[in-house]
Design a protein around this motif. Sequence first.
Motif, PDB file in Angstrom:
ATOM      1  N   TYR A 155       0.842  -1.204   0.000  1.00  0.00           N
ATOM      2  CA  TYR A 155       0.000   0.000   0.000  1.00  0.00           C
ATOM      3  C   TYR A 155       0.877   1.254   0.000  1.00  0.00           C
ATOM      4  CZ  TYR A 155      -3.990   3.004   1.001  1.00  0.00           C
ATOM      5  OH  TYR A 155      -4.964   3.967   0.922  1.00  0.00           O
ATOM      6  N   ARG A 156       1.948   1.216   0.790  1.00  0.00           N
ATOM      7  CA  ARG A 156       2.897   2.332   0.810  1.00  0.00           C
ATOM      8  C   ARG A 156       3.474   2.549  -0.590  1.00  0.00           C
ATOM      9  NH1 ARG A 156       7.964   0.738   3.979  1.00  0.00           N
ATOM     10  NH2 ARG A 156       8.151  -0.547   2.120  1.00  0.00           N
ATOM     11  N   SER A 157       3.836   1.475  -1.264  1.00  0.00           N
ATOM     12  CA  SER A 157       4.394   1.588  -2.608  1.00  0.00           C
ATOM     13  C   SER A 157       3.371   2.137  -3.589  1.00  0.00           C
ATOM     14  CB  SER A 157       4.892   0.222  -3.090  1.00  0.00           C
ATOM     15  OG  SER A 157       5.970  -0.233  -2.306  1.00  0.00           O
ATOM     16  N   GLN A 158       2.131   1.694  -3.461  1.00  0.00           N
ATOM     17  CA  GLN A 158       1.083   2.182  -4.364  1.00  0.00           C
ATOM     18  C   GLN A 158       0.929   3.695  -4.245  1.00  0.00           C
ATOM     19  OE1 GLN A 158      -2.838   0.615  -3.626  1.00  0.00           O
ATOM     20  NE2 GLN A 158      -3.785   1.900  -5.179  1.00  0.00           N
ATOM     21  N   VAL A 159       0.908   4.197  -3.032  1.00  0.00           N
ATOM     22  CA  VAL A 159       0.772   5.639  -2.824  1.00  0.00           C
ATOM     23  C   VAL A 159       1.994   6.375  -3.376  1.00  0.00           C
ATOM     24  CG1 VAL A 159       0.655   7.453  -1.074  1.00  0.00           C
ATOM     25  CG2 VAL A 159      -0.764   5.398  -0.839  1.00  0.00           C
ATOM     26  N   SER A 160       3.181   5.871  -3.082  1.00  0.00           N
ATOM     27  CA  SER A 160       4.413   6.519  -3.533  1.00  0.00           C
ATOM     28  C   SER A 160       4.486   6.580  -5.050  1.00  0.00           C
ATOM     29  CB  SER A 160       5.623   5.760  -2.981  1.00  0.00           C
ATOM     30  OG  SER A 160       6.831   6.356  -3.417  1.00  0.00           O
ATOM     31  N   PHE A 161       4.148   5.488  -5.723  1.00  0.00           N
ATOM     32  CA  PHE A 161       4.259   5.464  -7.176  1.00  0.00           C
ATOM     33  C   PHE A 161       3.117   6.230  -7.848  1.00  0.00           C
ATOM     34  CE2 PHE A 161       6.673   1.327  -6.391  1.00  0.00           C
ATOM     35  CZ  PHE A 161       7.880   2.001  -6.338  1.00  0.00           C
ATOM     36  N   SER A 162       1.999   6.388  -7.163  1.00  0.00           N
ATOM     37  CA  SER A 162       0.930   7.234  -7.694  1.00  0.00           C
ATOM     38  C   SER A 162       1.399   8.690  -7.762  1.00  0.00           C
ATOM     39  CB  SER A 162      -0.321   7.128  -6.812  1.00  0.00           C
ATOM     40  OG  SER A 162      -0.855   5.822  -6.850  1.00  0.00           O
ATOM     41  N   LEU A 215       4.579   9.586  -7.933  1.00  0.00           N
ATOM     42  CA  LEU A 215       5.608   9.601  -8.974  1.00  0.00           C
ATOM     43  C   LEU A 215       4.976   9.742 -10.352  1.00  0.00           C
ATOM     44  CD1 LEU A 215       8.499   9.203 -10.076  1.00  0.00           C
ATOM     45  CD2 LEU A 215       8.086   6.729  -9.953  1.00  0.00           C
ATOM     46  N   LEU A 216       3.916   8.999 -10.607  1.00  0.00           N
ATOM     47  CA  LEU A 216       3.232   9.081 -11.897  1.00  0.00           C
ATOM     48  C   LEU A 216       2.725  10.496 -12.157  1.00  0.00           C
ATOM     49  CD1 LEU A 216       1.885   7.923 -14.444  1.00  0.00           C
ATOM     50  CD2 LEU A 216      -0.001   7.137 -12.979  1.00  0.00           C
ATOM     51  N   ALA A 217       2.149  11.134 -11.146  1.00  0.00           N
ATOM     52  CA  ALA A 217       1.652  12.502 -11.301  1.00  0.00           C
ATOM     53  C   ALA A 217       2.784  13.465 -11.637  1.00  0.00           C
ATOM     54  CB  ALA A 217       0.929  12.941 -10.030  1.00  0.00           C
ATOM     55  N   ASP A 218       3.923  13.305 -10.963  1.00  0.00           N
ATOM     56  CA  ASP A 218       5.065  14.180 -11.234  1.00  0.00           C
ATOM     57  C   ASP A 218       5.607  13.961 -12.645  1.00  0.00           C
ATOM     58  OD1 ASP A 218       5.215  15.690  -8.889  1.00  0.00           O
ATOM     59  OD2 ASP A 218       6.386  14.161  -7.838  1.00  0.00           O
ATOM     60  N   THR A 256      11.664  20.209  -5.551  1.00  0.00           N
ATOM     61  CA  THR A 256      11.016  20.497  -6.828  1.00  0.00           C
ATOM     62  C   THR A 256      10.467  19.196  -7.409  1.00  0.00           C
ATOM     63  OG1 THR A 256      13.018  20.111  -8.112  1.00  0.00           O
ATOM     64  CG2 THR A 256      12.677  22.347  -7.237  1.00  0.00           C
ATOM     65  N   PRO A 257       9.588  19.266  -8.427  1.00  0.00           N
ATOM     66  CA  PRO A 257       9.069  18.035  -9.038  1.00  0.00           C
ATOM     67  C   PRO A 257      10.162  17.090  -9.538  1.00  0.00           C
ATOM     68  CG  PRO A 257       7.703  19.883  -9.685  1.00  0.00           C
ATOM     69  CD  PRO A 257       8.863  20.458  -8.927  1.00  0.00           C
ATOM     70  N   ILE A 258      11.208  17.612 -10.189  1.00  0.00           N
ATOM     71  CA  ILE A 258      12.258  16.727 -10.699  1.00  0.00           C
ATOM     72  C   ILE A 258      13.061  16.127  -9.551  1.00  0.00           C
ATOM     73  CG2 ILE A 258      13.998  18.532 -10.999  1.00  0.00           C
ATOM     74  CD1 ILE A 258      13.394  15.428 -13.238  1.00  0.00           C
ATOM     75  N   GLN A 259      13.217  16.866  -8.464  1.00  0.00           N
ATOM     76  CA  GLN A 259      13.898  16.310  -7.289  1.00  0.00           C
ATOM     77  C   GLN A 259      13.060  15.191  -6.666  1.00  0.00           C
ATOM     78  OE1 GLN A 259      14.519  19.852  -4.952  1.00  0.00           O
ATOM     79  NE2 GLN A 259      16.518  20.292  -5.885  1.00  0.00           N
ATOM     80  N   ARG A 260      11.742  15.367  -6.672  1.00  0.00           N
ATOM     81  CA  ARG A 260      10.869  14.304  -6.164  1.00  0.00           C
ATOM     82  C   ARG A 260      10.972  13.063  -7.035  1.00  0.00           C
ATOM     83  NH1 ARG A 260       6.988  18.650  -5.493  1.00  0.00           N
ATOM     84  NH2 ARG A 260       5.805  17.896  -7.296  1.00  0.00           N
ATOM     85  N   VAL A 261      11.056  13.261  -8.343  1.00  0.00           N
ATOM     86  CA  VAL A 261      11.208  12.121  -9.258  1.00  0.00           C
ATOM     87  C   VAL A 261      12.517  11.390  -8.968  1.00  0.00           C
ATOM     88  CG1 VAL A 261      11.624  11.488 -11.675  1.00  0.00           C
ATOM     89  CG2 VAL A 261       9.737  13.018 -11.093  1.00  0.00           C
ATOM     90  N   LEU A 262      13.611  12.132  -8.853  1.00  0.00           N
ATOM     91  CA  LEU A 262      14.907  11.513  -8.563  1.00  0.00           C
ATOM     92  C   LEU A 262      14.888  10.802  -7.214  1.00  0.00           C
ATOM     93  CD1 LEU A 262      17.176  14.434  -9.791  1.00  0.00           C
ATOM     94  CD2 LEU A 262      17.146  12.122 -10.771  1.00  0.00           C
ATOM     95  N   PHE A 263      14.228  11.392  -6.245  1.00  0.00           N
ATOM     96  CA  PHE A 263      14.095  10.807  -4.903  1.00  0.00           C
ATOM     97  C   PHE A 263      13.462   9.425  -4.985  1.00  0.00           C
ATOM     98  CE2 PHE A 263      11.676  10.032  -1.048  1.00  0.00           C
ATOM     99  CZ  PHE A 263      12.489  10.478  -0.013  1.00  0.00           C
ATOM    100  N   ARG A 264      12.377   9.306  -5.747  1.00  0.00           N
ATOM    101  CA  ARG A 264      11.667   8.023  -5.820  1.00  0.00           C
ATOM    102  C   ARG A 264      12.348   7.047  -6.780  1.00  0.00           C
ATOM    103  NH1 ARG A 264       7.202  11.501  -4.610  1.00  0.00           N
ATOM    104  NH2 ARG A 264       6.225  10.735  -2.689  1.00  0.00           N
ATOM    105  N   VAL A 265      12.916   7.556  -7.862  1.00  0.00           N
ATOM    106  CA  VAL A 265      13.604   6.670  -8.801  1.00  0.00           C
ATOM    107  C   VAL A 265      14.815   6.016  -8.125  1.00  0.00           C
ATOM    108  CG1 VAL A 265      15.055   6.641 -10.873  1.00  0.00           C
ATOM    109  CG2 VAL A 265      12.807   7.725 -10.938  1.00  0.00           C
ATOM    110  N   ALA A 266      15.677   6.836  -7.510  1.00  0.00           N
ATOM    111  CA  ALA A 266      16.902   6.306  -6.905  1.00  0.00           C
ATOM    112  C   ALA A 266      16.623   5.547  -5.606  1.00  0.00           C
ATOM    113  CB  ALA A 266      17.887   7.440  -6.643  1.00  0.00           C
ATOM    114  N   GLY A 267      15.792   6.128  -4.751  1.00  0.00           N
ATOM    115  CA  GLY A 267      15.577   5.539  -3.436  1.00  0.00           C
ATOM    116  C   GLY A 267      14.578   4.402  -3.408  1.00  0.00           C
ATOM    117  N   THR A 268      13.404   4.619  -4.007  1.00  0.00           N
ATOM    118  CA  THR A 268      12.326   3.635  -3.911  1.00  0.00           C
ATOM    119  C   THR A 268      12.423   2.550  -4.974  1.00  0.00           C
ATOM    120  OG1 THR A 268      10.917   5.418  -3.069  1.00  0.00           O
ATOM    121  CG2 THR A 268       9.836   3.372  -3.696  1.00  0.00           C
TER     122      THR A 268
END
Length: 272
Positions: free
Chosen positions: A59-66, A68-71, A126-138
């Motif tokens: 569930y945590r992953s679903q929320v996080s990737f949702s 990410l998709l928006a960003d 920023t949005p791109i920093q959020r993308v990098l945060f989830r791509v690299a970390g999650t």
Amino acid sequence: MLDLRPAHKALEHFHHGFIDDSAHTVGRERFLAFDRKAYDKQQLAWGSAAWQMRALDEYRSQVSFSVLLADLATLGFSFDVIGTATRIVRDEARHVEICRRLVKTLGGSDVMEGDPQFVFPPDSFTPIQRVLFRVAGTLCIGETLSVRLISAGRKSTVDPLAHAVMSCLAADESIHSRFGWVMLEMLWPQTSKADRQLILSLLPGWLKGTEKQIVAPAYMRMEREEPVTCAPVSPFGGIGDRERACVFYDAMENEVIPRFEALGIKAKKAFR
């Protein structure tokens, strides 16, 4: 607490139809055919509790990737990127549902103890920093380790239904991991110096936090002079403390760190 009870019959029908269209070998009929009498109460209770924890993680992953998709959509990424990210959100929704079904099948409830432990970047990102945060970390770290651990646990899962659920999770999360590495390979050369430095500053904490979550419980048991498990204790999936540590360090040393290093990201130093 995670409450997965439906709010409306029509929406529940739409939800189950969507899940069953992509459930493949773990459709509702598999859960309905499960024979609970084949296992004792302790096995069922242990299995239900373990799969509740998995449901929280999914569930945590679903929320996080949702998010990410928006960003990704807001930033105007290519349609194949958006499409793959959409698939990942769909996969995670299916994972939550089949975990919920397994919990219920083993005697548990739609209302599960515990919290999903959401991980969000700071509001200042920023949005791109959020993308990098989830791509690299999650994705690169989290999903890569997840598929390794699930695959290891699946080997000793003797119940056919639980084995099918784990096979579904492993197959999907392998794609999620690959998506993360492909995205990082595309993004990193174009990432600004400031944004690179931000991710590099976060990397040691990510690696330390992941090690603490996966490996530390075994060391804590040893400090309390409790037995360290060497083998799974449930027919519904599990992995012993020693194997969990071995899988973690093997994945770090032979996959996660080398792939970061190949991009010029000093993960070996960060992990030390």
